[in-house]
Design a protein around this motif. Structure first.
Motif, mmCIF file in Angstrom:
data_model
loop_
_atom_site.group_PDB
_atom_site.id
_atom_site.type_symbol
_atom_site.label_atom_id
_atom_site.label_comp_id
_atom_site.label_asym_id
_atom_site.label_seq_id
_atom_site.Cartn_x
_atom_site.Cartn_y
_atom_site.Cartn_z
ATOM 1 N N GLY A 14 0.884 -1.227 0.012
ATOM 2 C CA GLY A 14 -0.031 -0.020 0.164
ATOM 3 C C GLY A 14 0.835 1.141 0.074
ATOM 4 N N GLY A 15 0.384 2.326 -0.128
ATOM 5 C CA GLY A 15 0.863 3.411 -0.166
ATOM 6 C C GLY A 15 0.864 4.303 -1.799
ATOM 7 N N GLY A 16 1.589 5.462 -1.734
ATOM 8 C CA GLY A 16 1.788 5.893 -3.232
ATOM 9 C C GLY A 16 0.472 6.557 -3.770
ATOM 10 N N HIS A 17 -0.773 6.847 -2.915
ATOM 11 C CA HIS A 17 -1.805 7.265 -3.397
ATOM 12 C C HIS A 17 -1.896 8.611 -4.325
ATOM 13 N N ASN A 18 -0.770 9.419 -4.240
ATOM 14 C CA ASN A 18 -0.619 10.823 -5.063
ATOM 15 C C ASN A 18 0.364 10.509 -5.853
ATOM 16 N N THR A 19 0.789 9.139 -6.562
ATOM 17 C CA THR A 19 1.635 8.978 -7.588
ATOM 18 C C THR A 19 0.826 8.253 -8.796
ATOM 19 N N MET A 20 1.579 8.298 -9.908
ATOM 20 C CA MET A 20 1.007 7.763 -11.033
ATOM 21 C C MET A 20 2.064 7.382 -12.056
#
Ligand SMILES: Cc1ncc(COP(=O)(O)O)c(C=O)c1O
Length: 392
Positions: free
Chosen positions: A358-364
């Motif tokens: 989990g994590g990286g919610h603001n990445t793409m």
């Protein structure tokens, strides 16, 4: 009937990318979501000629069952190229041809990972590896990536606290982030792997696609016990489904057994056609042609990002490969952005799918290899509108 699905399938993530591909099928959508090489680079004529020659000269053999290890001349070719291009000594007997490097991940997982073994992944990491290893029900741990590779302080801290069995990494032009491990990190990583007795899978499908900067050594050259994967998918064509795995002897023996159970051997005809193509054509020139196209696409995407996206959006600047990585301001969720962006007919992969824990919610992740320069500009403009809409 009662549920007959094995428990191990519970933990295996679905490929969000394949799900996205269903939405992005429309001709109106500009998709930076897939991970496809540019089909204009596929050497169709060269492969057609190679196919004709193989069938004319060696037809029955090419159509017969082959050895599990793979077509020997192809393994010799890979071995010679490692030596010629990288000074890396890997004998043909240390190479097993696989059905894409994806199969190498599956086989390595089966051979190395027991249930509940601790497997360390990069954050973000390659989704196909997370999927392949998930089949063996390990416990995933994540070590974050920095601009110059894996965070070595964090790596050493994790390995001194936990008994890590295996670390998986993509040191060149990383999928999904586009970063490359520096020489310093490679050396430090090799020393730490050795110190903590951690097995390492070095996955290198993009290494030959370097646009800028200097060529760096494989980690295998510093850590001889490591496993190294390669693929022809990005330098010839993914539809051939030919990759390989190199491993120390005791592991190789088990990989061969696992492959026998999986598919007996990789498509013999494909292997011979590929080998014929590689030996009859100027492969270095072909790769240089791909590099020229992808470098231009990367340059156009970065220019468009810098001109059309808010300054608060940060991007990586890959020295090769097919992907770059965006980090949005913390308050933005890229999955929500995806839902807005798809209405503007532009798609990408939200970063969170690349984190095993989990994590990286603001990445793409953005793919630049499979869109024309015009589409790249237009797509980034649409993405900019979607981000601005969300920032409001
Ligand atoms: C890091 C990485 N490893 C492995 C693969 C699998 O490639 P293939 O099975 O086509 O060799 C990919 C494909 O995108 C990849 O990005």
């Amino acid at each position: 009937m009662k549920n007959t699905i094995a428990k191990r399938m519970k933990g295996v993530p679905q490929s969000f990318i394949r799900e996205i591909l269903k939405v992005t099928d429309s001709e109106h959508v500009i998709s930076f979501a897939g991970g496809l090489p540019n089909p204009s680079t596929f050497p169709v004529k060269g492969l057609a000629k190679a196919c004709e020659d193989v069938l004319a000269e060696d037809g029955p053999k090419a159509l017969q069952y082959g050895s599990t290890e793979g077509y020997f001349p192809l393994r010799q070719y890979i071995s010679a190229r490692y030596m010629e291009k990288h000074g890396l000594k890997v004998g043909p007997d240390e190479i097993l041809i696989t059905t894409g490097s994806q199969q190498a991940l599956d086989l390595a997982g089966k051979v190395l990972i027991n249930q509940k073994d601790k497997v360390l992944m990069e954050g973000p990491g390659y989704l196909g590896a997370i999927q392949a290893f998930s089949m063996c029900s390990p416990v995933f741990k994540t070590v974050m990536l920095k601009d110059d590779g894996v965070d070595m302080d964090a790596f050493k801290k994790i390995c001194s606290k936990e008994k890590i069995k295996l670390f998986y990494g993509v040191p060149n032009f990383h999928n999904p982030s586009g970063i490359t491990y520096s020489e310093q990190v490679r050396k430090e990583l090799a020393a730490a792997l050795s110190k903590f007795g951690v097995q390492f899978i070095e996955d290198d499908p993009y290494g030959e696609l370097r646009f800028t900067g200097e060529k760096l050594s494989h980690i295998k050259s510093y850590y001889k016990d490591g496993i190294l994967l390669g693929s022809f998918s990005k330098v010839v064509a993914p539809g051939m489904r030919i990759g390989w795995i190199t491993a120390p002897k005791n592991i190789m023996k088990n990989l061969v057994t696992a492959k026998q159970g999986a598919d007996l051997h990789t498509n013999s005809l494909s292997q011979r056609i590929l080998h014929r193509y590689l030996t009859d054509n100027d492969v270095d020139k072909h790769i240089q042609d791909i590099i020229k196209i992808y470098k231009n696409q990367r340059d156009i995407m970065i220019k468009a990002i810098e001109e059309l996206l808010p300054d608060s959006v940060k991007h990586t600047s890959p020295e090769g490969g097919m992907f770059l990585w965006l980090t949005l301001p913390k308050q933005l969720d890229s999955t929500k952005l995806f839902n807005i962006a798809i209405k503007q007919n532009v798609a990408f992969v939200p970063g969170t799918h690349f984190y095993a824990n989990g994590g990286g919610h603001n990445t793409m992740r953005l793919n630049f290899s499979n869109s024309s320069p015009e589409k790249i500009k237009e797509g980034i403009e649409r993405l900019g509108l979607a981000i601005k809409k969300m920032l409001k």
